[in-house]
Design a protein around this motif. Structure first.
Motif, PDB file in Angstrom:
ATOM      1  N   SER A  78       1.885  40.998  48.603  1.00  0.00           N
ATOM      2  CA  SER A  78       2.924  41.049  47.566  1.00  0.00           C
ATOM      3  C   SER A  78       2.495  41.888  46.367  1.00  0.00           C
ATOM      4  N   PHE A  79       1.196  42.172  46.245  1.00  0.00           N
ATOM      5  CA  PHE A  79       0.726  42.977  45.125  1.00  0.00           C
ATOM      6  C   PHE A  79       1.009  44.465  45.333  1.00  0.00           C
ATOM      7  N   PHE A  80       1.361  44.849  46.576  1.00  0.00           N
ATOM      8  CA  PHE A  80       1.512  46.264  46.884  1.00  0.00           C
ATOM      9  C   PHE A  80       2.963  46.693  46.741  1.00  0.00           C
ATOM     10  N   TRP A  81       3.188  47.721  45.943  1.00  0.00           N
ATOM     11  CA  TRP A  81       4.541  48.196  45.695  1.00  0.00           C
ATOM     12  C   TRP A  81       5.250  48.578  46.986  1.00  0.00           C
ATOM     13  N   ALA A  82       4.583  49.312  47.888  1.00  0.00           N
ATOM     14  CA  ALA A  82       5.235  49.789  49.103  1.00  0.00           C
ATOM     15  C   ALA A  82       5.772  48.622  49.928  1.00  0.00           C
ATOM     16  N   VAL A  83       4.990  47.569  50.044  1.00  0.00           N
ATOM     17  CA  VAL A  83       5.415  46.413  50.836  1.00  0.00           C
ATOM     18  C   VAL A  83       6.650  45.764  50.216  1.00  0.00           C
ATOM     19  N   MET A  84       6.598  45.489  48.920  1.00  0.00           N
ATOM     20  CA  MET A  84       7.704  44.783  48.286  1.00  0.00           C
ATOM     21  C   MET A  84       8.943  45.652  48.151  1.00  0.00           C
ATOM     22  N   HIS A  85       8.745  46.955  48.056  1.00  0.00           N
ATOM     23  CA  HIS A  85       9.899  47.857  48.036  1.00  0.00           C
ATOM     24  C   HIS A  85      10.680  47.730  49.337  1.00  0.00           C
ATOM     25  N   HIS A  86       9.979  47.741  50.464  1.00  0.00           N
ATOM     26  CA  HIS A  86      10.648  47.597  51.763  1.00  0.00           C
ATOM     27  C   HIS A  86      11.318  46.225  51.878  1.00  0.00           C
ATOM     28  N   VAL A  87      10.636  45.178  51.423  1.00  0.00           N
ATOM     29  CA  VAL A  87      11.199  43.829  51.495  1.00  0.00           C
ATOM     30  C   VAL A  87      12.460  43.728  50.636  1.00  0.00           C
ATOM     31  N   PHE A  88      12.402  44.283  49.445  1.00  0.00           N
ATOM     32  CA  PHE A  88      13.547  44.241  48.538  1.00  0.00           C
ATOM     33  C   PHE A  88      14.764  44.906  49.167  1.00  0.00           C
ATOM     34  N   MET A  89      14.568  46.112  49.713  1.00  0.00           N
ATOM     35  CA  MET A  89      15.707  46.829  50.270  1.00  0.00           C
ATOM     36  C   MET A  89      16.243  46.141  51.526  1.00  0.00           C
ATOM     37  N   ALA A  90      15.358  45.539  52.313  1.00  0.00           N
ATOM     38  CA  ALA A  90      15.817  44.788  53.481  1.00  0.00           C
ATOM     39  C   ALA A  90      16.680  43.611  53.050  1.00  0.00           C
ATOM     40  N   ALA A  91      16.261  42.924  51.984  1.00  0.00           N
ATOM     41  CA  ALA A  91      17.053  41.802  51.476  1.00  0.00           C
ATOM     42  C   ALA A  91      18.416  42.265  50.976  1.00  0.00           C
ATOM     43  N   VAL A  92      18.463  43.419  50.314  1.00  0.00           N
ATOM     44  CA  VAL A  92      19.733  43.948  49.816  1.00  0.00           C
ATOM     45  C   VAL A  92      20.676  44.270  50.971  1.00  0.00           C
ATOM     46  N   ILE A  93      20.127  44.851  52.046  1.00  0.00           N
ATOM     47  CA  ILE A  93      20.960  45.175  53.203  1.00  0.00           C
ATOM     48  C   ILE A  93      21.588  43.906  53.780  1.00  0.00           C
ATOM     49  N   LEU A  94      20.797  42.852  53.925  1.00  0.00           N
ATOM     50  CA  LEU A  94      21.341  41.596  54.456  1.00  0.00           C
ATOM     51  C   LEU A  94      22.374  40.992  53.506  1.00  0.00           C
ATOM     52  N   LEU A  95      22.110  41.084  52.204  1.00  0.00           N
ATOM     53  CA  LEU A  95      23.052  40.560  51.217  1.00  0.00           C
ATOM     54  C   LEU A  95      24.386  41.293  51.298  1.00  0.00           C
ATOM     55  N   ILE A  96      24.328  42.617  51.352  1.00  0.00           N
ATOM     56  CA  ILE A  96      25.566  43.404  51.418  1.00  0.00           C
ATOM     57  C   ILE A  96      26.343  43.074  52.683  1.00  0.00           C
ATOM     58  N   ASP A  97      25.636  42.920  53.780  1.00  0.00           N
ATOM     59  CA  ASP A  97      26.325  42.645  55.041  1.00  0.00           C
ATOM     60  C   ASP A  97      27.047  41.303  54.997  1.00  0.00           C
ATOM     61  N   VAL A  98      26.418  40.287  54.426  1.00  0.00           N
ATOM     62  CA  VAL A  98      27.074  38.984  54.327  1.00  0.00           C
ATOM     63  C   VAL A  98      28.310  39.071  53.432  1.00  0.00           C
ATOM     64  N   CYS A  99      28.205  39.820  52.339  1.00  0.00           N
ATOM     65  CA  CYS A  99      29.342  39.937  51.421  1.00  0.00           C
ATOM     66  C   CYS A  99      30.526  40.639  52.074  1.00  0.00           C
ATOM     67  N   PHE A 100      30.236  41.584  52.978  1.00  0.00           N
ATOM     68  CA  PHE A 100      31.322  42.305  53.631  1.00  0.00           C
ATOM     69  C   PHE A 100      31.799  41.618  54.906  1.00  0.00           C
ATOM     70  N   ASN A 101      31.038  40.673  55.401  1.00  0.00           N
ATOM     71  CA  ASN A 101      31.419  39.964  56.623  1.00  0.00           C
ATOM     72  C   ASN A 101      31.286  38.460  56.400  1.00  0.00           C
ATOM     73  N   TRP A 102      31.906  38.006  55.311  1.00  0.00           N
ATOM     74  CA  TRP A 102      31.741  36.622  54.874  1.00  0.00           C
ATOM     75  C   TRP A 102      32.321  35.609  55.866  1.00  0.00           C
TER      76      TRP A 102
END
Length: 621
Positions: free
Chosen positions: A434-458
């Motif tokens: 979690s201290f590494f920017w590259a790792v958390m950047h990928h995790v953050f964007m993956a979470a956003v993708i899942l969030l957007i998908d749920v909002c559009f396919n509620w």
């Protein structure tokens, strides 16, 4: 568009001009070192000399400071070097340990004789100390002290480079020092008087001044053969150059001012690839096959990914610069290139059961191989997710693009799964991933993708399960917030923008009205656009890694959701990240995607990523 804007906010500390102005000012705000004894005790003993005064080392003039007086003891320096070598260098491998250790001994011997010591070696040592100390202190729950100590030590490294006139007369050791700092430490936590020394543009310029891009030109090789040369130094130079090229091409496919461009042109260099050999084998010129793990395996496969990212930039930049959408045929062709490169990963970089069993002893003896396996897997899946982002939402509505929808969700889930493996399975990352920017950047964007998908396919039949999936990703981000100050500030900046816009009046939207808006509104940010592109037939992509990519023909039966969506009023206030996202998920069925407020949100996120242009009335957006 939202995912792109949020990505720019998250990676802002890596590309300073991409971060919101307020956040940039906060992150780069200068702090004096506290004089309290508790801070001195929290820091490593090697830097008691740095913390013993009530002021700050970096208040001095970098050209006149006595650097030798701030060096730790030789024993402490070697201990910090060992930490860097064992727990950090595997990410980029910028040093040959035996060579660097020899230079450290030579430096302290010179100082013992009353000499000032080689300034470039001093810069390299301070860069290693700054990086090792930063992650050591983060691991002991001292993030504030970690940032302060690393910033002060980076200043000392910069001062050494300034005193050696490094810009005019660069050296290999000076370039190593600058690259270590540029890779491992946030540019916005550095002292402004020396931060320019560690920018990517400056690093490439200094490498060219050293002639690294001409290293294997025939005339250079002939001159080298005539005069004699150190084989280990030549191999080190190759490694440094290709690391710069890899980073340059990788960030060209990330949001920010550098997106869709890169600096290092393959046609403008002649440098052999680094050999796949261990450090102690440099000089015998016997290269091992890529199926054999070495200290260079990760760097070489990272380079392979970077080359595909460069091809993506080459294919997408002409369309981007003309304001055109990249056609789906191009996306699918680039997808095949990424999939092909992914399939070339060696067995020891795979996660399937047989590979884990086969290389279990290597992972125990060389944990960095296991860590590199997680990093390279996460890097590939995040790029696949990003490549298909443009057609992600359309794929949930239109079967012609359903491949992009499935691959995006599949890759996002793999990014999150790999993060859980990093946190839970042996050998555990040290320091925490979690201290590494590259790792958390990928995790953050993956979470956003899942969030957007749920909002559009509620109204999806598995909506409850998918909402819990998003909340699990939120928990990963929350843990990162608790351990990383930069991650906390960047994620909080994003949430502040969402919080301000999540206060809308409820406005019902009929099914007919929504359909009319979907087909007629040119400004709709996530409109379902229809064109004549058809997905060509492709086979399932599944290799021995145990990770599966569905082919386009396997996903046409995806359920299509065209239900009306509406907004409700929601006063979020200040709450933990999981609570905020949970409330957004609960209200996802009421989001009116065509409202002016939604467009205002996107506009503000976009403007926040370009602070120098926000107040410019002549700026063309």
């Amino acid at each position: 568009m939202t995912a792109d804007c949020l990505e720019k906010i998250l990676m802002g500390h890596r590309v300073p001009s991409a971060v919101p102005a307020a956040l940039r000012e906060e992150l780069s705000g200068y702090e004096r070192i506290p004089s309290s004894r508790q801070h001195a005790d929290a820091a490593s003993g090697s830097f008691h000399s740095l913390l013993r005064t009530s002021g700050s080392v970096s208040l001095a003039h970098p050209a006149t400071i006595c650097l030798a007086s701030y060096l730790p003891s030789e024993a402490d320096a070697l201990r910090l070097f060992d930490y860097y070598k064992n727990h950090l260098d595997y990410q980029y491998h910028l040093v040959v340990p035996a060579r660097t250790k020899r230079d450290i001994h030579a430096l302290y011997e010179a100082i013992a004789r009353g000499e000032s010591g080689d300034l470039n070696q001093i810069a390299l040592l301070f860069s290693i100390i700054a990086t090792a100390l930063f992650y050591q202190l983060l691991s002991t729950d001292s993030p504030d002290v970690a940032e302060i100590c690393s910033r002060e030590t980076v200043f000392l490294a910069g001062a050494a480079l300034i005193q050696s006139n490094y810009v005019a007369y660069p050296t290999v050791e000076g370039l190593q020092a600058a690259m270590i700092i540029g890779h491992h430490l946030s540019s916005l936590t550095l002292n402004p008087s020396v931060s320019s020394l560690f920018s990517q543009g400056g690093l490439v310029s200094q490498a060219k001044s050293l002639g690294l891009h001409l290293l294997d030109c025939p005339q250079v090789v002939a001159a080298r053969q005539e005069k004699g040369f150190d084989k280990s130094e030549i191999e080190l130079k190759r490694r440094l150059w290709w690391d710069l090229a890899s980073y340059d091409w990788l960030v060209g496919f990330l949001s920010g001012p550098q997106e869709w461009t890169y600096t290092i042109q393959p046609q403008h260099m002649n440098v052999r690839r680094p050999l796949n050999i261990e450090d102690d084998s440099i000089g015998n010129e016997t290269e091992l096959p890529l199926s054999t793990p070495t200290c260079m395996s990760y760097s070489l496969h990272r380079l392979r990914l970077a080359e595909v990212c460069r091809e993506i930039v080459d294919a997408g930049a002409p369309h981007h610069l003309q304001g055109e959408e990249i056609t789906y045929e191009i996306i699918l062709d680039l997808d095949r290139k990424l999939q092909q490169a992914y399939s070339e990963l060696p067995t020891f970089f795979r996660f399937d059961t047989s590979s884990r069993r086969q290389f279990a002893n290597i992972y125990r003896g060389r944990p960095e191989i296991a860590w590199q396996r997680a990093l390279i897997q996460q890097a590939y899946h995040s790029r696949l997710c990003r490549l298909h982002r443009q057609y992600f939402i359309r794929g949930a509505k239109d079967p012609k693009y359903s491949y992009s929808h499935v691959v995006s969700l599949q890759s996002a889930r793999k990014v999150l799964e790999i993060k859980r493996i990093m946190d839970e399975e042996e050998p555990l990352f040290t320091p925490n991933s979690s201290f590494f920017w590259a790792v958390m950047h990928h995790v953050f964007m993956a979470a956003v993708i899942l969030l957007i998908d749920v909002c559009f396919n509620w109204d999806d039949i598995l909506a409850c399960k998918r909402k819990e999936e998003v909340l699990d990703a939120c928990r990963l981000l929350s843990r990162a917030q608790q351990s990383s100050a930069v991650a906390r500030k960047c994620i909080n900046a994003m949430m502040d923008i969402l919080r301000r816009h999540w206060k809308q009046e409820k406005r019902p939207v009929s099914s007919g009205e929504m359909q009319a808006q979907l087909t007629s509104s040119p400004g709709l940010p996530f409109s379902v656009l229809h064109d004549q592109c058809a997905i060509p037939a492709a086979k399932n992509v599944q290799d021995s890694k145990g990770f599966h990519f569905a082919g386009p023909e396997q996903v046409h039966n995806l359920a299509i959701h065209d239900q009306p969506i509406e907004f409700v009023s929601s006063e979020l206030g200040f709450a933990p990240l999981e609570d905020l996202w949970g409330q957004m998920l609960d209200e996802s069925a009421h989001i009116a995607l065509d409202t002016p407020e939604w467009m205002d949100l996107l506009t503000e996120l976009t403007n926040a990523t370009a602070p120098d242009r926000v107040n410019d009335p002549g700026a063309i957006e």
